[in-house]
Motif scaffolding. Sequence first.
Motif, mmCIF file in Angstrom:
data_model
loop_
_atom_site.group_PDB
_atom_site.id
_atom_site.type_symbol
_atom_site.label_atom_id
_atom_site.label_comp_id
_atom_site.label_asym_id
_atom_site.label_seq_id
_atom_site.Cartn_x
_atom_site.Cartn_y
_atom_site.Cartn_z
ATOM 1 N N UNK A 1 -40.213 -21.416 12.681
ATOM 2 C CA UNK A 1 -40.279 -19.999 13.067
ATOM 3 C C UNK A 1 -39.547 -19.149 12.031
ATOM 4 N N UNK A 2 -38.384 -19.611 11.631
ATOM 5 C CA UNK A 2 -37.616 -18.833 10.645
ATOM 6 C C UNK A 2 -38.301 -18.804 9.285
ATOM 7 N N UNK A 3 -39.042 -19.870 8.986
ATOM 8 C CA UNK A 3 -39.734 -19.900 7.685
ATOM 9 C C UNK A 3 -40.795 -18.801 7.608
ATOM 10 N N UNK A 4 -41.352 -18.435 8.739
ATOM 11 C CA UNK A 4 -42.344 -17.353 8.756
ATOM 12 C C UNK A 4 -41.645 -16.006 8.504
ATOM 13 N N UNK A 5 -40.479 -15.842 9.115
ATOM 14 C CA UNK A 5 -39.704 -14.619 8.869
ATOM 15 C C UNK A 5 -39.354 -14.530 7.381
ATOM 16 N N UNK A 6 -38.959 -15.677 6.817
ATOM 17 C CA UNK A 6 -38.659 -15.719 5.372
ATOM 18 C C UNK A 6 -39.888 -15.334 4.551
ATOM 19 N N UNK A 7 -41.036 -15.888 4.957
ATOM 20 C CA UNK A 7 -42.273 -15.622 4.219
ATOM 21 C C UNK A 7 -42.660 -14.147 4.290
ATOM 22 N N UNK B 1 -41.954 -14.001 16.084
ATOM 23 C CA UNK B 1 -42.756 -15.156 15.730
ATOM 24 C C UNK B 1 -42.207 -16.351 16.497
ATOM 25 N N UNK B 2 -43.105 -17.217 16.963
ATOM 26 C CA UNK B 2 -42.668 -18.383 17.723
ATOM 27 C C UNK B 2 -43.249 -19.651 17.117
ATOM 28 N N UNK B 3 -42.420 -20.685 17.068
ATOM 29 C CA UNK B 3 -42.898 -22.030 16.749
ATOM 30 C C UNK B 3 -42.093 -23.025 17.569
ATOM 31 N N UNK B 4 -42.589 -24.265 17.671
ATOM 32 C CA UNK B 4 -41.822 -25.248 18.431
ATOM 33 C C UNK B 4 -40.446 -25.457 17.809
ATOM 34 N N UNK B 5 -40.392 -25.527 16.466
ATOM 35 C CA UNK B 5 -39.097 -25.728 15.809
ATOM 36 C C UNK B 5 -38.561 -24.401 15.270
ATOM 37 N N UNK B 6 -37.259 -24.242 15.381
ATOM 38 C CA UNK B 6 -36.605 -23.023 14.911
ATOM 39 C C UNK B 6 -36.820 -22.860 13.407
ATOM 40 N N UNK B 7 -36.755 -23.995 12.710
ATOM 41 C CA UNK B 7 -36.909 -23.960 11.250
ATOM 42 C C UNK B 7 -38.259 -23.358 10.858
ATOM 43 N N UNK C 1 -37.189 -14.664 15.276
ATOM 44 C CA UNK C 1 -37.731 -16.019 15.373
ATOM 45 C C UNK C 1 -37.413 -16.628 16.740
ATOM 46 N N UNK C 2 -38.438 -17.171 17.404
ATOM 47 C CA UNK C 2 -38.282 -17.856 18.688
ATOM 48 C C UNK C 2 -38.740 -19.299 18.550
ATOM 49 N N UNK C 3 -38.075 -20.195 19.289
ATOM 50 C CA UNK C 3 -38.514 -21.598 19.249
ATOM 51 C C UNK C 3 -38.065 -22.349 20.487
ATOM 52 N N UNK C 4 -38.598 -23.567 20.657
ATOM 53 C CA UNK C 4 -38.186 -24.398 21.786
ATOM 54 C C UNK C 4 -36.761 -24.909 21.611
ATOM 55 N N UNK C 5 -36.238 -24.792 20.410
ATOM 56 C CA UNK C 5 -34.894 -25.309 20.138
ATOM 57 C C UNK C 5 -33.816 -24.244 20.349
ATOM 58 N N UNK C 6 -34.205 -23.103 20.899
ATOM 59 C CA UNK C 6 -33.287 -21.986 20.999
ATOM 60 C C UNK C 6 -33.367 -21.406 22.405
ATOM 61 N N UNK C 7 -32.332 -20.678 22.789
ATOM 62 C CA UNK C 7 -32.427 -19.916 24.043
ATOM 63 C C UNK C 7 -33.511 -18.860 23.901
ATOM 64 N N UNK C 8 -33.663 -18.389 22.668
ATOM 65 C CA UNK C 8 -34.747 -17.456 22.399
ATOM 66 C C UNK C 8 -36.048 -18.246 22.292
ATOM 67 N N UNK C 9 -36.510 -18.701 23.436
ATOM 68 C CA UNK C 9 -37.715 -19.548 23.449
ATOM 69 C C UNK C 9 -38.954 -18.729 23.783
ATOM 70 N N UNK C 10 -40.051 -19.424 24.030
ATOM 71 C CA UNK C 10 -41.308 -18.711 24.270
ATOM 72 C C UNK C 10 -41.221 -17.796 25.489
ATOM 73 N N UNK C 11 -40.542 -18.298 26.550
ATOM 74 C CA UNK C 11 -40.399 -17.469 27.749
ATOM 75 C C UNK C 11 -39.643 -16.179 27.428
ATOM 76 N N UNK D 1 -47.768 -16.399 17.337
ATOM 77 C CA UNK D 1 -47.466 -17.695 17.971
ATOM 78 C C UNK D 1 -48.022 -18.789 17.074
ATOM 79 N N UNK D 2 -47.125 -19.548 16.444
ATOM 80 C CA UNK D 2 -47.580 -20.588 15.515
ATOM 81 C C UNK D 2 -47.035 -20.306 14.129
ATOM 82 N N UNK D 3 -46.735 -21.387 13.408
ATOM 83 C CA UNK D 3 -46.138 -21.217 12.089
ATOM 84 C C UNK D 3 -46.752 -22.209 11.098
ATOM 85 N N UNK D 4 -48.014 -22.492 11.318
ATOM 86 C CA UNK D 4 -48.696 -23.442 10.434
ATOM 87 C C UNK D 4 -49.212 -22.779 9.171
#
Lengths: 344, 344
Positions: free
Chosen positions: B43-49, B35-41, B62-72, B11-14
């Motif tokens: 979250x996906x950057x962590x998958x890329x990393x 992996x979850x972040x507020x922004x999809x971008x 990747x999960x984010x608040x900008x997607x149906x695949x959100x934290x819930x 949880x987090x992508x900092x």
Amino acid sequence: MTQTIPGIALIGAGIYAREEHLPKLIAHNANLLAVYSRSQKSAESIVEAAKPLTKKAASIKAYSDESQDNLDALLGRADVTAVVIAVPILALPDLIRKCLAARKHVLSEKPVAKDFKTAAALISEYEMVYKPKGQLWSVGEQFRYDLGLRKARELIQSGAIGDLTIVNARVWAAIKPGNKYYETMWRQVPEYQGGFILDGGIHFVSVLSFVACQEITETRGFSKQIAPHLPPLDTVNAALQYNKGAQGCVSISLASTKTAFDFVFIGTEGTLTLQFMGKFAVKLDGKQQFEETIDGEAMSTEIKTYLDALSSGSSEGLLSAREALHDLAVVESLCSGGGVVQTL
Amino acid sequence: MTQTIPGIALIGAGIYAREEHLPKLIAHNANLLAVYSRSQKSAESIVEAAKPLTKKAASIKAYSDESQDNLDALLGRADVTAVVIAVPILALPDLIRKCLAARKHVLSEKPVAKDFKTAAALISEYEMVYKPKGQLWSVGEQFRYDLGLRKARELIQSGAIGDLTIVNARVWAAIKPGNKYYETMWRQVPEYQGGFILDGGIHFVSVLSFVACQEITETRGFSKQIAPHLPPLDTVNAALQYNKGAQGCVSISLASTKTAFDFVFIGTEGTLTLQFMGKFAVKLDGKQQFEETIDGEAMSTEIKTYLDALSSGSSEGLLSAREALHDLAVVESLCSGGGVVQTL
């Protein structure tokens, strides 16, 4: 103009009187006329100690409580115009008062007295009664004459580290039985706050304000006794607040297995560090660079300054009892677990 | 027994999630599922990393608040049994609560929360509601896993310096604009006590208790802001009182022109010093001698410990939220000008 050379008496015959005051007075050609101690033997031992140092030793007269030539007799001499007092802390105020009342100029050893209250009363009395008569009273803090510390102070005053922001000091040593100062009875059973923290630590406390060019207004910390032979306490750790905004920490322990005598003064544009091993090593890192271990000549300069003051009739600020009072007030704050540093 | 390997979500992508948690989880063969972040971008950057690090990266979702695949949605996955939370300080409590309520085990980053009160409430809730259900909640303080610090702690615990009497710490650095951590907005305008003193300084505060094998019960000191870009404060100077009698000083400034990361632990029979420059140099002077610069492997060991705890179902003391709470309580005491260190 020989008649204007002040006649001087040395009051006290302890280690420091013998090893520092006596030779420095002689080195600066002071007109040393008399020496006083409670015992005749001690007083005469100082005259003996003077013999290898000056041909004029024979004209130094020994006074003691065991002789008709006692302190009153000494103070009755019109040719003795000034005294240097180096006696145990608790004996200081009465002797200072007695000498001032006898119209003598006085240089007494640090600390001014055992505590702020006693010292402040003495200073008030001096300023009200004796100062107006032109009598000088100075308190010796030789660190303020140390050439290394003076250089450090000048660098900070000149802005070499910018604005002072942080002060950090660590003074750690082990005073052990057998140490020559420890083996003086009045230090083993100190009837005053702080024990060696007051007696020896005050020198290092003076560095905290002198070099910083700021006064400490408050400390917050803790104190304790680690070594059973060092009552009532041998260790203080405290945070410092200065009047111009600097803050810092000081750790003093005279019961530490690790030795350190280092001071760090951090500014907005550089850092000045001091390390003490008999002499102060001064190091400046910043826009300017400086590094030198300086022979302090502290006691010599202090005595010279007092003699000059006697000749000129005006005493210098750094020798003033008020400067010494600030150091004492800081020590009192440190020893009592922190608090507002008292001012007169 | 592959079915018992816990499924993990980050949880987090900092910066720290990317540079530390992700590679360490992969290095220890964690079963990283999401992996979850507020922004999809983000979250996906962590998958890329993760891609250069593991062939299993493709299976990280990747999960984010900008997607149906959100934290819930993430927390609804039954195969995700544990989370690692690395988000800004103020976002921690709600996320921890949410994950615990979803029956997940949790490793969250230090500090526990922005202040003692918030952290203590969270810990009480955890211990009452979730701990009895067998859920683990650990708080990451990687310094407690640092092999150099562990060696130092062991030496002190074994009596190598006798009884600990004095602790002295100096942590001085300059956090400047451009520093990668500084350039995260939530750190530039911190809505929590202490700013970087809380965020980064808490690591060094943890050393004060961890290595000493004693807890700090009270601090007395001062705090201030030196650098305009480091609100609300960047400097603390304080005296320390420990529960088993040690006393000391700590000076932390993240706006200092002089750099230092050194700790001194003085005992009745020797001294242990620590200097930190990425790794801790451990030096023991006393009856025993020891000197070594030790590669701490702190984050690696912390993650490994958490994974082991998940597998065994019991968490270790040093990762416990209560340990982290003590560090937070000390920081709070330091930031507020000293005081009794709060306990739960």
